[in-house]
Design an enzyme around this catalytic site. Structure first.
Site, PDB file in Angstrom:
ATOM      1  N   ASP A 175       4.504   1.794   0.761  1.00 25.28           N
ATOM      2  CA  ASP A 175       3.970   2.051  -0.587  1.00 25.28           C
ATOM      3  C   ASP A 175       5.180   2.009  -1.495  1.00 25.28           C
ATOM      4  OD1 ASP A 175       3.176   4.252  -2.420  1.00 25.28           O
ATOM      5  OD2 ASP A 175       3.689   6.036  -0.856  1.00 25.28           O
ATOM      6  N   GLU A 185       4.718   7.615  16.843  1.00 24.48           N
ATOM      7  CA  GLU A 185       6.449   7.681  16.051  1.00 24.48           C
ATOM      8  C   GLU A 185       6.426   7.182  14.908  1.00 24.48           C
ATOM      9  OE1 GLU A 185       8.734   9.836  17.632  1.00 24.48           O
ATOM     10  OE2 GLU A 185       7.016   9.291  19.838  1.00 24.48           O
ATOM     11  N   ASN A 224      -8.679   4.488  -4.273  1.00 26.19           N
ATOM     12  CA  ASN A 224      -7.633   3.432  -4.962  1.00 26.19           C
ATOM     13  C   ASN A 224      -8.811   2.922  -5.845  1.00 26.19           C
ATOM     14  OD1 ASN A 224      -5.529   2.317  -2.267  1.00 26.19           O
ATOM     15  ND2 ASN A 224      -4.899   3.593  -4.271  1.00 26.19           N
TER      16      ASN A 224
HETATM   17  C1  FPP Z   1       1.041   1.342  -2.692  1.00 32.18           C
HETATM   18  O1  FPP Z   1       1.967   1.689  -3.423  1.00 32.18           O
HETATM   19  C2  FPP Z   1       0.663  -0.115  -2.911  1.00 32.18           C
HETATM   20  C3  FPP Z   1      -1.262   0.085  -2.416  1.00 32.18           C
HETATM   21  C4  FPP Z   1      -1.773   0.708  -3.465  1.00 32.18           C
HETATM   22  C5  FPP Z   1      -1.607  -1.697  -2.714  1.00 32.18           C
HETATM   23  C6  FPP Z   1      -0.542  -2.417  -1.583  1.00 32.18           C
HETATM   24  C7  FPP Z   1      -1.142  -3.676  -1.277  1.00 32.18           C
HETATM   25  C8  FPP Z   1      -0.096  -4.573  -1.158  1.00 32.18           C
HETATM   26  C9  FPP Z   1       1.639  -4.686  -0.630  1.00 32.18           C
HETATM   27  C10 FPP Z   1      -0.819  -6.001  -2.071  1.00 32.18           C
HETATM   28  C11 FPP Z   1      -1.343  -6.523   0.053  1.00 32.18           C
HETATM   29  C12 FPP Z   1      -1.479  -7.784  -0.132  1.00 32.18           C
HETATM   30  C13 FPP Z   1      -2.071  -8.426   0.652  1.00 32.18           C
HETATM   31  C14 FPP Z   1      -2.830 -10.328  -0.116  1.00 32.18           C
HETATM   32  C15 FPP Z   1      -3.169  -8.198   1.963  1.00 32.18           C
HETATM   33  P1  FPP Z   1       1.512   2.017  -4.993  1.00 32.18           P
HETATM   34  O2  FPP Z   1       1.238   1.178  -6.199  1.00 32.18           O
HETATM   35  O3  FPP Z   1       0.945   3.365  -4.941  1.00 32.18           O
HETATM   36  O4  FPP Z   1       2.961   2.644  -5.473  1.00 32.18           O
HETATM   37  P2  FPP Z   1       3.016   3.611  -6.018  1.00 32.18           P
HETATM   38  O5  FPP Z   1       3.577   4.674  -5.217  1.00 32.18           O
HETATM   39  O6  FPP Z   1       5.018   3.832  -6.380  1.00 32.18           O
HETATM   40  O7  FPP Z   1       3.076   3.767  -7.742  1.00 32.18           O
END
Ligand code: FPP
Length: 231
Positions: free
Chosen positions: A13, A195, A61
């Site tokens: 996150d 944990e 999402n």
């Molecule tokens: C949450 O942060 C993150 C996501 C919804 C996407 C997670 C995806 C990745 C880290 C990329 C993975 C890539 C591969 C190729 C597997 P957010 O967007 O909710 O952040 P925020 O809470 O700060 O808005």
């Protein structure tokens, strides 16, 4: 020497806030997050950890703006195609947890490709949770149990785990980055005795040093699984 966790899970996150802090578009945060996942996963497996589960995209999402959903889907396609060789070479098996429905054909194709190319790998497992929801996973497991006419009265908690999207050991250590203190429907059953650790760091900055710190915290925890404390 304390034992390392066998199964680590990360709710990645804070990509959006990481980008916002730098006055960059949210999607740039996802790109940095994906790059961090690549490096971090190899580091985690180098510590002898056998399974790493990560939350890439939840069923919920899909309600984000379509340009962000599309960006993430394109990123998955690009990364699965460009990174499978590296996972293959490092003997890491890549698997997916989640529902296939609602995913674009090119995303499914890229997922199938990396799964197929790495299916015989034996060193460790990277479980990518994509279009994943923990409650749906339980429903889907129940559907399988009913379809297979499994004798329900004798079902044990351990046996139920065999019906999940992937047959993996329970989670020992669950990390959610960015200072949010929620599980957000992520592998709830598998985390029953995990944990929990909630660092403030946004995921793109959650690097090897941050993971070492996390592991040190895990080693100082006293895992009891419901029993009384041993002196
Ligand atoms: C949450 O942060 C993150 C996501 C919804 C996407 C997670 C995806 C990745 C880290 C990329 C993975 C890539 C591969 C190729 C597997 P957010 O967007 O909710 O952040 P925020 O809470 O700060 O808005």
């Amino acid at each position: 020497m304390k034992e390392n966790p066998k199964h680590v899970a990360i709710i990645m996150d804070g990509n959006g806030r990481w980008a916002k802090k730098r006055m960059l578009p949210r999607n740039y945060g996802h790109k940095q997050g994906s790059e961090n996942l690549r490096k971090l996963s190899f580091y985690i497996f180098d510590q002898g950890i056998e399974v790493l589960s990560v939350f890439c995209f939840s069923t919920e999402n899909f309600s984000r703006p379509s340009d962000e959903v599309n960006y993430l889907m394109n990123l998955f396609v690009e990364k699965f195609h460009s990174e499978f060789e590296e996972y293959k070479k490092k003997n890491i098996k890549v698997v997916f947890s989640g529902r296939r429905e609602n995913l674009r054909p090119d995303v499914l194709e890229a997922m199938d490709k990396i799964t197929e190319e790495t299916k015989n790998n034996t060193r460790a497992i990277l479980n990518l949770c994509l279009n994943y929801g923990g409650q749906y996973e339980l429903i889907d497991a129940m559907k399988k149990i009913i379809k297979e006419k499994k004798e329900i009265d004798s079902l044990t908690p351990e046996e139920l785990m065999h019906y999940f999207y992937q047959d993996l050991p329970p989670i020992d250590f669950l990390i959610r980055t960015s200072g949010e203190y929620r599980l957000s429907n992520f592998m709830l059953y598998q985390s029953s005795y995990a944990e929990l650790y909630f660092p403030e760091t946004y995921f793109p900055d959650f690097d090897e040093r941050e993971f070492d710190k996390a592991l040190d915290i895990y080693h100082h925890r006293d895992r009891r699984f419901g029993s009384i404390k041993e002196k």
